[in-house]
Design an enzyme around this catalytic site. Structure first.
Site, PDB file in Angstrom:
ATOM      1  N   MET A   1      -7.071  -6.317   7.088  1.00  0.00           N
ATOM      2  CA  MET A   1      -8.221  -5.830   6.388  1.00  0.00           C
ATOM      3  C   MET A   1      -8.441  -5.958   4.893  1.00  0.00           C
ATOM      4  SD  MET A   1      -8.807  -2.378   8.275  1.00  0.00           S
ATOM      5  CE  MET A   1      -7.441  -1.440   7.688  1.00  0.00           C
ATOM      6  N   GLY A   2      -7.670  -7.256   4.319  1.00  0.00           N
ATOM      7  CA  GLY A   2      -7.481  -7.769   3.295  1.00  0.00           C
ATOM      8  C   GLY A   2      -6.556  -6.674   2.353  1.00  0.00           C
ATOM      9  N   ALA A   3      -6.817  -6.916   1.035  1.00  0.00           N
ATOM     10  CA  ALA A   3      -5.583  -6.200   0.196  1.00  0.00           C
ATOM     11  C   ALA A   3      -4.318  -6.601   0.357  1.00  0.00           C
ATOM     12  CB  ALA A   3      -6.018  -4.492   0.191  1.00  0.00           C
TER      13      ALA A   3
ATOM     14  N   GLY B   1       2.029  -6.351  11.812  1.00  0.00           N
ATOM     15  CA  GLY B   1       3.152  -5.794  11.416  1.00  0.00           C
ATOM     16  C   GLY B   1       3.699  -4.311  11.999  1.00  0.00           C
ATOM     17  N   GLU B   2       5.133  -4.454  12.328  1.00  0.00           N
ATOM     18  CA  GLU B   2       5.598  -3.328  12.837  1.00  0.00           C
ATOM     19  C   GLU B   2       5.277  -1.924  11.918  1.00  0.00           C
ATOM     20  OE1 GLU B   2       9.505  -4.288  14.133  1.00  0.00           O
ATOM     21  OE2 GLU B   2       8.873  -4.274  16.212  1.00  0.00           O
TER      22      GLU B   2
ATOM     23  N   HIS C   1       1.816  -8.723   4.456  1.00  0.00           N
ATOM     24  CA  HIS C   1       0.929  -9.616   4.975  1.00  0.00           C
ATOM     25  C   HIS C   1       1.520 -11.035   5.013  1.00  0.00           C
ATOM     26  CE1 HIS C   1      -1.873  -6.445   4.111  1.00  0.00           C
ATOM     27  NE2 HIS C   1      -2.014  -6.404   5.500  1.00  0.00           N
TER      28      HIS C   1
ATOM     29  N   HIS D   1      -0.620  -7.865   0.665  1.00  0.00           N
ATOM     30  CA  HIS D   1       0.579  -7.988  -0.051  1.00  0.00           C
ATOM     31  C   HIS D   1       1.795  -8.672   0.634  1.00  0.00           C
ATOM     32  CE1 HIS D   1       1.729  -5.125   3.121  1.00  0.00           C
ATOM     33  NE2 HIS D   1       0.619  -4.417   3.007  1.00  0.00           N
TER      34      HIS D   1
HETATM   35  O1  PAF Z   1      -3.547  -3.290  10.793  1.00  0.00           O
HETATM   36  C1  PAF Z   1      -4.453  -3.477  10.443  1.00  0.00           C
HETATM   37  O2  PAF Z   1      -4.724  -4.156   9.228  1.00  0.00           O
HETATM   38  C2  PAF Z   1      -5.901  -3.344  11.148  1.00  0.00           C
HETATM   39  O3  PAF Z   1      -5.590  -2.204  11.875  1.00  0.00           O
HETATM   40  C3  PAF Z   1      -6.336  -4.647  11.797  1.00  0.00           C
HETATM   41  C4  PAF Z   1      -5.263  -4.807  13.148  1.00  0.00           C
HETATM   42  C5  PAF Z   1      -6.509  -5.639  11.184  1.00  0.00           C
HETATM   43  C6  PAF Z   1      -7.704  -4.339  12.723  1.00  0.00           C
HETATM   44  O4  PAF Z   1      -8.635  -3.762  11.864  1.00  0.00           O
END
Ligand code: PAF
Length: 280
Positions: A30-32, A147-148, A37, A34
């Site tokens: 969902m962006g932002a 991510g877990e 990610h 770090h």
């Molecule tokens: O984990 C997230 O960032 C969100 O839930 C995902 C999997 C990208 C779905 O919008």
């Protein structure tokens, strides 16, 4: 790196790559972005020919409009991080592109989606399944990386993949932590310096709880009491569950994998932080 904002353009590129026998990895975000990610993206880049990273702040998974409003939006910096990690495609569509019509599909995978976060954030996992299933349909990835940190989310997505017969391999990736032990999260940028000092206590206490020789009920109570003793932290729930089904258990022997999942409110705003710990 290509930055694409339409489904048709993305599919054109991917059909072409597939016809050359290329393997596709998807990292939904969902962006932002770090370093948590970044670790998913680097792993996908190492394991696939083409890595697509979706950047889409999915409104259907937010049950609290204020949470959606506050969520950090950093597209330019996100693209810089993705370039650095070697991703080939950033897919950053607008809401109308992903939802030209309201998505009315309902997903239901109890107990995974009704306990813990599911019980406190009605519709959250339905929204996650809506967007993740759309992303799978659009990109048809060989591998998808999650991510877990969002432990419950992975359990729900695995059930959805099984239910809908997606061919994708779901690859859970370990939590990346700040030096302090705090699990990395896009929401951490919303913490004040004082809140950043106390938030790491959550993981410290969780870790300490794995060394106790107590029953499940006693361990749950101990964790809640210890965290609530820290000024500025307020536990919403702490559940020790079967690590696969997420069903409640009464004894340590009741499941092969046992995980404790926690949500804590931190500070005055307050910021909602989640984490988990594996007991076995
Ligand atoms: O984990 C997230 O960032 C969100 O839930 C995902 C999997 C990208 C779905 O919008």
């Amino acid at each position: 790196m290509l930055v694409i904002d339409t489904i048709s353009e993305l599919q054109k590129v991917l059909v072409d790559e597939r016809s050359k026998g290329k393997c596709i990895g998807l990292v939904p975000t969902m962006g932002a972005l770090h370093q948590g990610h970044a670790s998913l993206v680097r792993r996908s880049v190492a394991e696939n020919d083409i890595t697509v990273v979706s950047i889409f702040l999915n409104p259907t998974q937010f049950n609290d409009p204020k949470d959606l409003e506050r969520y950090p939006r950093t597209l330019e910096e996100d693209c810089r991080i993705l370039e650095e990690c070697g991703a080939q495609i950033a897919f950053a569509p607008c809401v109308k592109e992903m939802y030209p019509e309201p998505d009315t599909r309902q997903f239901s995978y109890p107990p995974t989606d009704v306990v813990m976060e599911g019980a406190r954030r009605p519709g959250h996992f339905n929204g996650v399944c809506q967007i993740v299933s759309k992303l799978f349909q659009i990109t048809d990835p060989d591998n998808a990386y999650f991510g877990e940190k969002d432990y419950q989310q992975i359990a729900v997505i695995c059930r959805m993949v099984e239910d809908l017969g997606f061919k994708v391999n779901i690859i859970p990736c370990p939590v990346i932590r700040e030096e302090s032990g705090l699990a990395m999260s896009s929401r951490n940028t919303l913490l004040t310096p004082e809140e950043k000092e106390i938030a790491p206590k959550i993981y410290q206490i969780l870790k300490q709880s794995t060394t106790l020789q107590l029953s499940i009920a006693e361990t749950q109570k101990w964790v809640i009491d210890e965290i609530n003793k820290v000024e500025g932290l307020d536990v919403e729930y702490y559940s020790i569950v079967d690590g696969n089904t997420l069903a409640d258990i009464n004894n340590w022997e009741d499941a092969p994998n046992v995980v404790g999942c926690i949500t804590v409110y931190c500070g005055k705003t307050p910021i909602r932080l989640i984490d988990h710990i594996r007991y076995k």
